[in-house]
Design an enzyme around this catalytic site. Structure first.
Site, PDB file in Angstrom:
ATOM      1  N   ASP A  15     -10.535   2.246  -3.588  1.00 36.98           N
ATOM      2  CA  ASP A  15     -11.118   1.681  -2.096  1.00 36.98           C
ATOM      3  C   ASP A  15     -12.720   1.953  -2.197  1.00 36.98           C
ATOM      4  O   ASP A  15     -13.332   1.498  -1.238  1.00 36.98           O
ATOM      5  CB  ASP A  15     -10.635   3.050  -1.159  1.00 36.98           C
ATOM      6  CG  ASP A  15      -9.277   2.692  -0.633  1.00 36.98           C
ATOM      7  OD1 ASP A  15      -8.938   1.559  -0.602  1.00 36.98           O
ATOM      8  OD2 ASP A  15      -8.833   3.699   0.293  1.00 36.98           O
ATOM      9  N   ASP A  59       0.765  -1.259  -0.131  1.00 36.12           N
ATOM     10  CA  ASP A  59       0.042   0.030   0.168  1.00 36.12           C
ATOM     11  C   ASP A  59       1.033   1.204  -0.038  1.00 36.12           C
ATOM     12  O   ASP A  59       2.072   1.120   0.455  1.00 36.12           O
ATOM     13  CB  ASP A  59      -0.842   0.028   1.162  1.00 36.12           C
ATOM     14  CG  ASP A  59      -2.315   0.744   1.108  1.00 36.12           C
ATOM     15  OD1 ASP A  59      -2.442   1.397   0.237  1.00 36.12           O
ATOM     16  OD2 ASP A  59      -2.900   0.678   1.900  1.00 36.12           O
TER      17      ASP A  59
HETATM   18  C1  DGJ Z   1      -5.854   1.870   1.918  1.00 36.51           C
HETATM   19  C2  DGJ Z   1      -6.181   0.632   1.135  1.00 36.51           C
HETATM   20  O1  DGJ Z   1      -6.809   1.172  -0.121  1.00 36.51           O
HETATM   21  C3  DGJ Z   1      -7.492  -0.239   1.803  1.00 36.51           C
HETATM   22  O2  DGJ Z   1      -7.802  -1.283   1.078  1.00 36.51           O
HETATM   23  C4  DGJ Z   1      -6.661  -0.555   3.100  1.00 36.51           C
HETATM   24  O3  DGJ Z   1      -5.387  -1.606   2.798  1.00 36.51           O
HETATM   25  C5  DGJ Z   1      -6.096   0.513   3.873  1.00 36.51           C
HETATM   26  N1  DGJ Z   1      -5.472   1.412   2.942  1.00 36.51           N
HETATM   27  C6  DGJ Z   1      -5.614   0.121   5.185  1.00 36.51           C
HETATM   28  O4  DGJ Z   1      -4.856   1.237   6.060  1.00 36.51           O
END
Ligand code: DGJ
Length: 780
Positions: free
Chosen positions: A545, A477
């Site tokens: 997201d 991430d």
């Molecule tokens: C952002 C990601 O896109 C989410 O899926 C998740 O992993 C969060 N970060 C976790 O902090």
């Protein structure tokens, strides 16, 4: 195939052709890019200059007033010799001037691709691609520019990049060096880009190309969620199935610039490369600068033809060989069901449920390390949170594996929280401008990937956890844009953004090359780094997201022009949705997600038994059709009438089977007939068309149930709420046996529900309803 004859260079793919030639002055003149020609007549195709193009024009050749660079189609063009279009380069040459004039010196061919030193690039087996390198040399300074073209025949794509080398005794300074530029006569072009922001990435935007320069650029440090590097140019009436379309993309994950210019001579120049934003790169004698690879493609069968080229290119030449065509696992991710709040016990019970439903991989998302109970602390430290995992992560991973699930884990290695041991011990690892306070994003700072010690720290701490847990999947991430880009570890601050990305690629290589069995899914708050550079390392990317299927229809549709379904992580989550509060049927959440690499990210503990049964059926269906969903030929069906803007049709085509998805946003009353039309099947072959059966929950009928029950029950009372947990109706299933020709003409689907009593020949879609159809060949 590459053929060179009489200073004419022809690059041919299966369906396209790209031609240019050397002029009398050594410039490379672009002749043609489009559908394949059998024996092109170069003189007829060439852009004419039989007269001088206006009295203010600057003529390059005093003997030939028609030789004006500004009105010629060129493969590369510098500054200061009469071409006033946006130049792919801006270089302060060794003589301190900005004038550059690169002309032909030599060329060479190779029957393969040419790997790059530090950047990732497309790859192909020896019989799949050929490379042409043309060395140009500046007329005044001892500086050369090599244009490198690699032809990927089957994918109908050509990659382009350049290498600038300074052999002059004095240094030069690069302010802009794009990977390519392409000049063509205007065809009444429309420019299509894919734009958005966090949780609403890659929405398609069309605009007519008017005089001037249109630039889209990322300045955030990543390719970004504000707009994707990929873009299209198409003729005015191009549609999904018809018309001429050109596509451009870049194998790069940092700041980029894409542009299209329509100049005063009705010529269009398009290009893509590293963004010149705060870019400055000095080359001393003997040094060179290599740009990332640009990718171009062309189709004369509309956007679907173009997507097919890009998809084949990504699946076969970008994704690492080990993962090409591989089955992507159906995963369960802990983020949305738990966020930071979990114990080992809770995760184990979720994993058990996931396994029972047929899922294959359990992904432990954020929140597993020391101090990480919200997003204020812990990033940078990779010691396990002992309260959550009293027996350590290795033991937890073992338990997961014992259930028959793979174990996957989340990291955000490029970041640090001020509240972390790493920051307390090495605050100098974080990006900061000396003398000023650093700007936070999601309460965190960016680690300086230009610092070799930071890279070593990431490689060893991430590697240690991977070895301890035996993880077979990593979600990598990166949750904020870069600010205060300043490092003491580089020669000049103008190198920062590019060096950061080179640092990232270095870290990814060092962690994952020795662990080739780990499937990497890159993520940057969803699709903030959805690009071909990351896809070289991570065969799939967390698309967004936002898992609301309505928003996902736009996001996945947008990305599908440039990237294949296998590359898009797509999950079924809870409804009402955490970002939009929209309540959508479980079937629609799945029907959207199954056109990608499928996962689930909802709380399995509170599902009713009908919902569990439905998920089990969904997973079984996905497993049966996984190859088609992940690698079938993806098409968007054109919906012409304005009312139909409310509807989306997606298709994935395999060898003998096609799956269609039909999606509706708002339901109307007495809607028009929906038509399922599929082109390109075998005319006389027979096909069985069947609706995938799905559950119809009683609660969707609200108060209407009163009218059909013998006794009056409160629609929101205990009995009906309980009934809804254990019992559901079957949605309408249609069956047809018809020829390929009939399918091309279109099957008129059953009517939608309009308030008359329900019967199972009525399609009950309502708002956000959807259905899947399988179209299976039964005889040739
Ligand atoms: C952002 C990601 O896109 C989410 O899926 C998740 O992993 C969060 N970060 C976790 O902090």
């Amino acid at each position: 195939m590459i053929t060179i004859n009489d200073a004419v260079f022809r690059l041919q793919t299966e369906n396209t052709e790209y031609i240019f030639r050397k002029t009398k002055h050594g410039h490379l003149e672009h002749i043609y890019y489009g559908a394949k020609l059998t024996s092109p007549d170069i003189e007829a195709l060439a852009h004419k200059r039989t007269t001088q193009a206006g009295s203010t024009t600057v003529a390059y050749d005093k003997e030939d007033p028609t030789y004006c660079l500004d009105s010629m189609c060129l493969e590369w063009s510098g500054i200061g010799k009469g071409d006033y279009r946006y130049s792919p380069s801006e270089i302060k040459m060794p003589n301190n001037s900005f004038v550059s004039d690169f002309v032909y010196k030599s060329h060479s061919e190779k029957k393969s691709f040419v790997p790059m030193k530090e950047l990732p690039s497309a790859r192909g087996k020896d019989n799949e691609c050929q490379t042409l390198s043309i060395v140009l040399h500046d007329k005044v300074s001892d500086v050369s520019l090599t244009l490198i073209y690699t032809v990927y025949e089957k994918a109908n794509c050509i990659t382009r990049r350049v290498v600038l080398e300074n052999t002059d005794a004095s240094p030069l300074v690069v302010r802009r060096l794009l990977s390519m530029s392409l000049d063509m006569p205007n065809m009444g072009f429309y420019l299509i880009t894919f734009d958005g922001d966090w949780a609403r990435e890659a929405h398609r935007n069309d605009r007519f190309l008017k005089p001037g320069v249109f630039i889209k650029e990322s300045r955030t440090g990543s390719s970004g969620n504000k707009n994707n590097p990929g873009f299209l140019l198409c003729e005015e009436d191009a549609s999904e199935e018809h018309g001429r379309v050109y596509g451009f993309n870049l194998v790069y994950s940092g700041n980029y610039l894409s542009f299209a210019e329509l100049n005063s001579h009705e010529l269009v120049r398009a290009g893509v490369g590293i963004s010149p934003h705060c870019f400055e790169w000095t080359l001393n004698q003997g040094e060179n600068l290599e740009t990332p690879e640009a990718v171009i493609t062309f189709s004369d069968s509309g956007f679907n033809g173009l997507s097919k080229n890009f998809h084949s290119f990504v699946n076969n030449h970008i994704v690492n060989e080990k993962w090409q065509g591989s089955d992507r696992p159906i995963l369960y991710n802990s983020w949305e069901p738990c966020f930071f709040k979990f114990s080992q016990g809770k995760l184990i019970s979720l994993a058990r449920e996931a396994k029972k439903m047929g899922m294959e991989l359990f992904v432990l998302d954020d929140g597993w390390f020391e101090g990480r109970n919200d997003d204020n602390a812990g990033l940078g430290d990779y010691s396990v949170n002992k309260k959550k995992f009293p027996f350590g992560l290795g033991s937890f991973a073992k338990k997961i594996r014992k259930m028959g699930l793979g174990f996957g884990i989340w990291f955000e290695p490029e970041m640090v929280n001020e509240n972390s041991n790493l920051f307390r011990e090495h605050s100098e690892y974080a990006l900061r401008l000396p003398g000023s306070e650093a700007t936070l994003g999601r309460n965190q700072l960016v680690l300086d990937l230009c610092n070799p010690a930071v890279r070593d720290y990431i490689v060893s701490s991430v590697g240690k956890i991977l070895d301890e847990t035996g993880a077979c999947y990593v979600k990598w991430d990166m949750n904020r844009h870069i600010s205060e880009f300043y490092s003491e570890h580089i020669r000049s601050q103008g190198e920062y953004f590019h060096r950061y990305i080179l640092g990232l690629y270095d870290v990814l290589r060092r962690i994952f090359e020795p662990r080739p069995n780990i499937l990497l899914e890159s993520c940057s708050s969803g699709g903030n780094r959805f690009d071909l550079g990351m896809l070289c390392f991570s065969p799939q990317i967390w698309t967004s997201d936002c898992t609301d299927p309505v928003v996902r229809l736009s996001i996945q549709s947008g990305l599908s022009y440039l990237y294949p379904q296998s590359a898009m992580g797509a999950h079924v989550s809870d409804a009402p949705h955490q970002q939009t509060l929209r309540d959508t049927p479980l079937s629609t959440r799945y029907n959207t997600a199954c056109f990608g690499s499928l996962g689930y990210e909802l709380d399995l503990r509170f599902l009713s038994s009908v919902e569990k049964k439905e998920i089990k059926e969904q997973i079984a269906f996905y497993k049966e059709h996984r190859k088609i969903f992940q690698y079938g030929t993806f098409e968007r069906l054109p919906l012409k009438s304005s009312r139909l803007k409310n509807k989306t049709f997606w298709l994935v085509k395999g060898k003998d089977e096609t799956i269609a998805g039909f999606f509706q946003l708002k339901s109307g009353v007495g809607e028009e007939t929906d038509v399922l039309r599929i082109n390109g099947l075998k005319d006389d072959a027979k096909y069985r068309v069947t609706t995938k059966s799905q559950q119809l929950y009683i609660k969707r009928f609200g108060g209407l149930v009163k009218h059909i029950l013998p006794v009056t029950l409160n629609p929101d009372g205990f009995i009906l709420r309980m009934a809804n947990r254990f019992y559901a109706l079957k949605d309408c299933v249609e069956n047809y046996e018809c020829s390929g020709k009939t399918l091309a003409a279109g099957i008129k689907l059953n009517n939608q529900f309009t308030g008359r009593p329900y019967n199972n020949t009525t399609r009950l879609l309502g708002d956000y309803g959807s259905s899947l159809y399988t179209i299976k060949k039964t005889s040739d």
